[in-house]
Each structure stands twice: as C-alpha cells, then as structure tokens.
Design a protein around this motif. Structure first.
Motif, PDB file in Angstrom:
ATOM      1  N   UNK A  61    -101.923  57.500 -16.008  1.00 51.77           N
ATOM      2  CA  UNK A  61    -100.936  56.858 -15.127  1.00 51.77           C
ATOM      3  C   UNK A  61    -101.536  55.674 -14.358  1.00 51.77           C
ATOM      4  N   UNK A  62    -102.651  55.166 -14.837  1.00 53.61           N
ATOM      5  CA  UNK A  62    -103.300  54.041 -14.139  1.00 53.61           C
ATOM      6  C   UNK A  62    -102.349  52.852 -14.066  1.00 53.61           C
ATOM      7  N   UNK A  63    -102.352  52.174 -12.926  1.00 51.13           N
ATOM      8  CA  UNK A  63    -101.507  50.991 -12.760  1.00 51.13           C
ATOM      9  C   UNK A  63    -100.154  51.305 -12.132  1.00 51.13           C
ATOM     10  N   UNK A  64     -99.799  52.571 -12.038  1.00 51.72           N
ATOM     11  CA  UNK A  64     -98.525  52.940 -11.410  1.00 51.72           C
ATOM     12  C   UNK A  64     -98.720  53.201  -9.915  1.00 51.72           C
ATOM     13  N   UNK A  65     -97.634  53.034  -9.157  1.00 51.96           N
ATOM     14  CA  UNK A  65     -97.643  53.311  -7.710  1.00 51.96           C
ATOM     15  C   UNK A  65     -96.394  54.130  -7.383  1.00 51.96           C
ATOM     16  N   UNK A  66     -96.587  55.307  -6.797  1.00 50.01           N
ATOM     17  CA  UNK A  66     -95.461  56.214  -6.552  1.00 50.01           C
ATOM     18  C   UNK A  66     -95.285  56.537  -5.076  1.00 50.01           C
ATOM     19  N   UNK A  67     -94.027  56.578  -4.644  1.00 51.75           N
ATOM     20  CA  UNK A  67     -93.660  57.157  -3.349  1.00 51.75           C
ATOM     21  C   UNK A  67     -93.082  58.539  -3.639  1.00 51.75           C
ATOM     22  N   UNK A  68     -93.611  59.561  -2.973  1.00 49.52           N
ATOM     23  CA  UNK A  68     -93.172  60.942  -3.215  1.00 49.52           C
ATOM     24  C   UNK A  68     -92.625  61.519  -1.916  1.00 49.52           C
ATOM     25  N   UNK A  69     -91.308  61.725  -1.837  1.00 46.21           N
ATOM     26  CA  UNK A  69     -90.753  62.346  -0.626  1.00 46.21           C
ATOM     27  C   UNK A  69     -90.942  63.857  -0.733  1.00 46.21           C
ATOM     28  N   UNK A  70     -91.235  64.473   0.406  1.00 50.10           N
ATOM     29  CA  UNK A  70     -91.565  65.903   0.382  1.00 50.10           C
ATOM     30  C   UNK A  70     -92.941  66.151  -0.197  1.00 50.10           C
ATOM     31  N   UNK A  71     -93.775  65.094  -0.260  1.00 51.73           N
ATOM     32  CA  UNK A  71     -95.054  65.181  -0.960  1.00 51.73           C
ATOM     33  C   UNK A  71     -96.173  65.871  -0.198  1.00 51.73           C
ATOM     34  N   UNK A  72     -95.897  66.345   1.013  1.00 49.15           N
ATOM     35  CA  UNK A  72     -96.952  67.019   1.784  1.00 49.15           C
ATOM     36  C   UNK A  72     -97.132  68.478   1.422  1.00 49.15           C
ATOM     37  N   UNK A  73     -96.126  69.075   0.788  1.00 45.76           N
ATOM     38  CA  UNK A  73     -96.183  70.524   0.531  1.00 45.76           C
ATOM     39  C   UNK A  73     -95.598  70.871  -0.842  1.00 45.76           C
ATOM     40  N   UNK A  74     -95.908  72.070  -1.289  1.00 39.35           N
ATOM     41  CA  UNK A  74     -95.214  72.715  -2.407  1.00 39.35           C
ATOM     42  C   UNK A  74     -95.230  71.930  -3.710  1.00 39.35           C
ATOM     43  N   UNK A  75     -94.080  71.931  -4.361  1.00 33.76           N
ATOM     44  CA  UNK A  75     -93.962  71.329  -5.695  1.00 33.76           C
ATOM     45  C   UNK A  75     -94.309  69.843  -5.652  1.00 33.76           C
ATOM     46  N   UNK A  76     -93.853  69.143  -4.626  1.00 35.66           N
ATOM     47  CA  UNK A  76     -94.071  67.682  -4.607  1.00 35.66           C
ATOM     48  C   UNK A  76     -95.479  67.306  -4.182  1.00 35.66           C
ATOM     49  N   UNK A  77     -96.150  68.197  -3.468  1.00 32.49           N
ATOM     50  CA  UNK A  77     -97.592  68.017  -3.253  1.00 32.49           C
ATOM     51  C   UNK A  77     -98.300  68.131  -4.613  1.00 32.49           C
ATOM     52  N   UNK A  78     -97.862  69.069  -5.427  1.00 36.87           N
ATOM     53  CA  UNK A  78     -98.428  69.227  -6.777  1.00 36.87           C
ATOM     54  C   UNK A  78     -98.211  67.991  -7.625  1.00 36.87           C
ATOM     55  N   UNK A  79     -97.013  67.406  -7.498  1.00 31.91           N
ATOM     56  CA  UNK A  79     -96.728  66.178  -8.270  1.00 31.91           C
ATOM     57  C   UNK A  79     -97.615  65.036  -7.766  1.00 31.91           C
ATOM     58  N   UNK A  80     -97.726  64.912  -6.439  1.00 31.72           N
ATOM     59  CA  UNK A  80     -98.571  63.850  -5.867  1.00 31.72           C
ATOM     60  C   UNK A  80    -100.022  64.019  -6.324  1.00 31.72           C
ATOM     61  N   UNK A  81    -100.496  65.252  -6.322  1.00 35.87           N
ATOM     62  CA  UNK A  81    -101.884  65.522  -6.728  1.00 35.87           C
ATOM     63  C   UNK A  81    -102.095  65.162  -8.194  1.00 35.87           C
ATOM     64  N   UNK A  82    -101.123  65.535  -9.034  1.00 35.77           N
ATOM     65  CA  UNK A  82    -101.262  65.239 -10.477  1.00 35.77           C
ATOM     66  C   UNK A  82    -101.201  63.739 -10.716  1.00 35.77           C
TER      67      UNK A  82
END
Ligand code: HXC
Ligand code: NAP
Length: 267
Positions: free
Chosen positions: A13-34
C-alpha cells in the motif's frame, strides 16, 4: 491459523494516504495498523485524543510509521473538513477514507428515545456522509480514490433490539451504492465491508455479553467469531491494486452468519 495479513507483500500500500474514522480502537484500529504495516500513511480520528495518542504510539512502535491522531466528532461537518485538511498538510494528499466510527447499544424500539435513535443515525450514517463529503475533493484530486464504509449485516433481517443500528447501516450501504455510481467518473471507488460478529471488540461486548456470545457463535456456520485481522485483510485487499475494478460492492465477512439467518435471538 495463518495470520490473514501475512499473505500481503511489504509495501503493498506504499504511496497511499488514509483517514480512518474510529481508528483508535477495535476493528478500525486493526485496519489502521494493517494499512501502516503495508506502507500507507495513516490519520486516525475519533472523539478521544488520549485514546488516539496511545494507538498512534503503539502503531509507531509496531511499524516505525508516524501516525497522525486528531480528535474530531464525525457529527461535526467542519471538524471532518479539518481532519482531511490536516492529513493533506502532513502527507501531501488523501486518497483513502475508512468510515468506521459508530455507536451502538441493545435497546427495544419502544425504549429508544428520539435522541437515542437520532444519535446512532447521526454518528453512523450522517457522520459517514460528513466524512465522505469532506474527503471527496482530496480523493478526486489524488486519483485512485477509495472510500471503505464499515457496515454490518443487521439490516438483512429483522434484528431484535437493533432498529437504530440496522437503519443506520442500511443507509450507509445505500450511500455506498449511490456514491459509487456518482463518483466513479471522478476516479473514486466506494465499497462497504460488512463484518459479522468479530471477537474482542466493543461491538460484540455490547451486543453479546457473557453467555449470549456462546449462543451467537452457534449462528455462525464457520463455528467461530471472526478476528479483527480478518476484517483488516479485507480492507487491505480493497485498497490494493487487486481490487481496482471493484466499486459499489458490499463485501460480507461473517463466517456465513447472514446466509444462515439472524444472529440475535428473540429477547
Ligand atoms: C437506550 C440509550 C442507551 C441504551 C444511550 N442511550 N445508551 N438508550 N439504551 N443502552 C441514549 C441516551 O439516553 C441518550 O438519549 C442518547 O442515547 C444519546 O446518548 P449519549 O450518551 O448522550 O450519546 P453520546 O455521548 O453521543 O454517545 C453515543 C453512544 C455511546 C452511542 C450512546 O454508547 C458511544 O459513544 N458509543 C461509541 C462506542 C460504540 O458504541 N461502539 C460499538 C460500535 S459496534 P436521551 O433521550 O436520554 O437524551 C457496532 C456493531 C454493529 O456498531 C453490528 C454488530 C454485529
Ligand atoms: P469500537 O471499537 O467501539 O469502534 C467505534 C469507534 O467509533 C470508536 O473508536 C469511537 O471512538 C468512534 N466513535 C464513536 N462515536 C464517534 C463520533 N461521534 N465521532 C467520531 N468517532 C466516534 O467498535 P468496533 O466493534 O470495533 O466497531 C467498529 C466498526 O465495525 C463500527 O462501524 C461497527 O458498526 C462495525 N461492526 C462491528 C462489528 C463487531 O462485531 N464488533 C460487527 C459489524 C460491524 P471515540 O469513543 O474515541 O469517539
């Protein structure tokens, strides 16, 4: 069991930039980490700055990547514009939005005050619209834009005690389809990922506390709850070049639960 994320290559995913809402916890923290693990720059946002800061520090330690952490409420449209602007200022562009912020609780329809119903619609549905609307110019300008809406399967059936969340997530899936056709010409794909019951999440703590979890597991043909990494792997796939021809789709990741039927028993 193989970690589902291990199938992707470093830098996918190099070169991409993502905003993740709800990214501090749970499923979306997992998405942010990945996303961070595979080379994407990440901005996480939710209401609690202390939670976001702790997650950003954890992701930095795990991936070496600086994660931007900005407190904002998705119910505030101006705040969502501010988050996208801050991410753009830090990373040069934003090409990906994950709409994961949500609120839920068990409540009979007749026990929902107007404010209780409105609160969940405002966070899940209206909040996702605010974030999509704020992100659209950046997604269009970046090229290869993508919105991933995290929904659910509650609204495929009549689900007891879940009128508010079912209505909200049905609306988000509708938004996925409408935005997919309206924004395809601007180079923006829009998809939903609909998780089934996912272990070790706030969602399952609230919806299936204690013994109810045992019952809920019986409603999953694959015989277990999913993992946060299994949802994150679907998000990495959607962001990868392998999914470049996919838009307007709802990817159900639920061990067969929705195919079998409703998860919740009658109260
Ligand atoms: C009935 C309730 C209630 C409950 C709150 N309310 N909890 N009504 N039963 N258990 C009512 C309140 O009384 C109030 O109405 C209104 O909802 C708003 O409550 P507030 O606390 O003022 O709202 P707010 O501070 O904005 O918090 C939102 C929240 C809260 C949703 C109520 O729980 C929250 O912040 N949740 C975020 C985390 C979360 O829910 N994670 C799980 C996502 S899982 P009145 O009339 O009294 O003013 C998920 C799973 C989907 O989405 C599917 C899984 C299979
Ligand atoms: P979670 O950890 O509670 O995630 C919800 C996040 O939303 C929290 O980080 C919360 O952070 C944030 N949030 C809530 N209200 C907000 C607001 N007004 N503005 C900004 N952020 C807000 O729960 P989860 O179980 O991992 O759920 C994540 C997503 O998956 C949700 O969309 C949920 O509907 C979906 N889902 C979960 C399951 C499951 O099994 N868990 C199943 C199907 C779908 P703050 O409190 O800091 O704001």
């Amino acid at each position: 069991m193989t970690n589902p994320l291990d199938v992707f290559r470093d830098g996918a995913l190099a070169g991409h930039v993502a905003v993740v809402t709800g990214g501090g916890t749970g499923i979306c923290k997992g998405i942010a980490a990945a996303f961070a693990r595979f080379g994407c720059e990440v901005c996480i946002t939710s209401r609690k700055q202390d939670v976001l800061d702790a997650t950003a520090a954890e992701l930095k330690a795990a991936t070496g990547r600086d994660v931007l952490a900005i407190a904002a409420d998705v119910r505030d449209p101006d705040a969502m514009v501010g988050v996208v602007e801050a991410a753009k200022a830090r990373f040069g562009k934003v090409d990906t939005l994950v709409n994961g912020a949500a609120g839920n609780f068990l409540a009979p329809a007749i026990g929902l005050s107007p404010n209780a119903f409105r609160t969940v619609i405002d966070i899940d549905l209206v909040g996702s619209f605010h974030a999509a609307r704020a992100a659209f110019p950046a997604l269009r300008d970046a090229g290869d834009g993508l919105i991933i809406n995290i929904t659910a399967t509650l609204h495929y059936h009549g689900t007891p005690l879940q009128l508010h969340a079912s209505a909200a997530k049905a609306g988000v899936d509708a938004m996925t389809r409408n935005l997919a056709v309206e924004w395809a010409g601007a180079g923006v794909r829009v998809v939903s990922i609909a998780p089934g019951p996912i272990a070790e999440t706030e969602g399952m703590k609230r919806l299936a506390p204690g013994d109810a979890a045992k019952q809920a597991r019986k409603a999953v043909p694959l015989g277990r709850f999913g993992s946060i990494d299994e949802i994150a792997a679907s998000a990495v796939y959607m962001r990868s070049a392998a999914a470049a021809y996919i838009t307007g789709t709802v990817l159900v990741v639920d061990g067969g639960n929705a195919t079998l039927g409703a998860m919740m028993m009658m109260p």
